[in-house]
Design a protein around this motif. Structure first.
Motif, PDB file in Angstrom:
ATOM      1  N   TRP A 202     -36.812  22.930 -35.352  1.00 49.66           N
ATOM      2  CA  TRP A 202     -35.517  22.801 -35.505  1.00 49.66           C
ATOM      3  C   TRP A 202     -34.849  23.389 -34.124  1.00 49.66           C
ATOM      4  CZ3 TRP A 202     -32.274  20.962 -39.065  1.00 49.66           C
ATOM      5  CH2 TRP A 202     -31.084  21.266 -39.248  1.00 49.66           C
ATOM      6  N   ILE A 203     -33.769  22.765 -33.683  1.00 47.50           N
ATOM      7  CA  ILE A 203     -33.286  23.129 -32.675  1.00 47.50           C
ATOM      8  C   ILE A 203     -31.908  23.579 -32.943  1.00 47.50           C
ATOM      9  CG2 ILE A 203     -32.092  22.206 -30.321  1.00 47.50           C
ATOM     10  CD1 ILE A 203     -34.161  19.785 -30.423  1.00 47.50           C
ATOM     11  N   TRP A 204     -31.829  24.923 -32.665  1.00 46.29           N
ATOM     12  CA  TRP A 204     -30.535  25.535 -33.022  1.00 46.29           C
ATOM     13  C   TRP A 204     -29.549  25.434 -32.051  1.00 46.29           C
ATOM     14  CZ3 TRP A 204     -30.612  27.884 -37.823  1.00 46.29           C
ATOM     15  CH2 TRP A 204     -31.663  27.878 -38.336  1.00 46.29           C
ATOM     16  N   PRO A 205     -28.130  24.903 -32.513  1.00 47.99           N
ATOM     17  CA  PRO A 205     -27.144  24.833 -31.606  1.00 47.99           C
ATOM     18  C   PRO A 205     -26.597  25.838 -30.778  1.00 47.99           C
ATOM     19  CG  PRO A 205     -26.482  24.496 -33.931  1.00 47.99           C
ATOM     20  CD  PRO A 205     -27.861  25.061 -33.966  1.00 47.99           C
TER      21      PRO A 205
END
Length: 54
Positions: free
Chosen positions: A49-52
């Motif tokens: 998951w790429i956290w913003p």
């Protein structure tokens, strides 16, 4: 105290284990399982998951 007297209970335990080991266990192990084991396919790992806010 009668609980500490192993005389009757030890023979009962030994006879029970011999009965299980020699008579019951081979009969139970002779049954074939209903579902055959299958080879599980290797799945690819999902992307992280790429956290913003990082």
């Amino acid at each position: 105290m009668p609980q500490l007297n192993p005389n009757p209970w030890f023979t009962i335990m030994v006879l029970t284990w011999f009965t299980f080991s020699l008579l019951i266990q081979p009969k139970l192990l002779s049954f074939t399982p209903t579902n055959k084991p299958m080879n599980k396919t290797v799945t690819t790992k999902p992307t992280q998951w790429i956290w913003p806010w990082t």
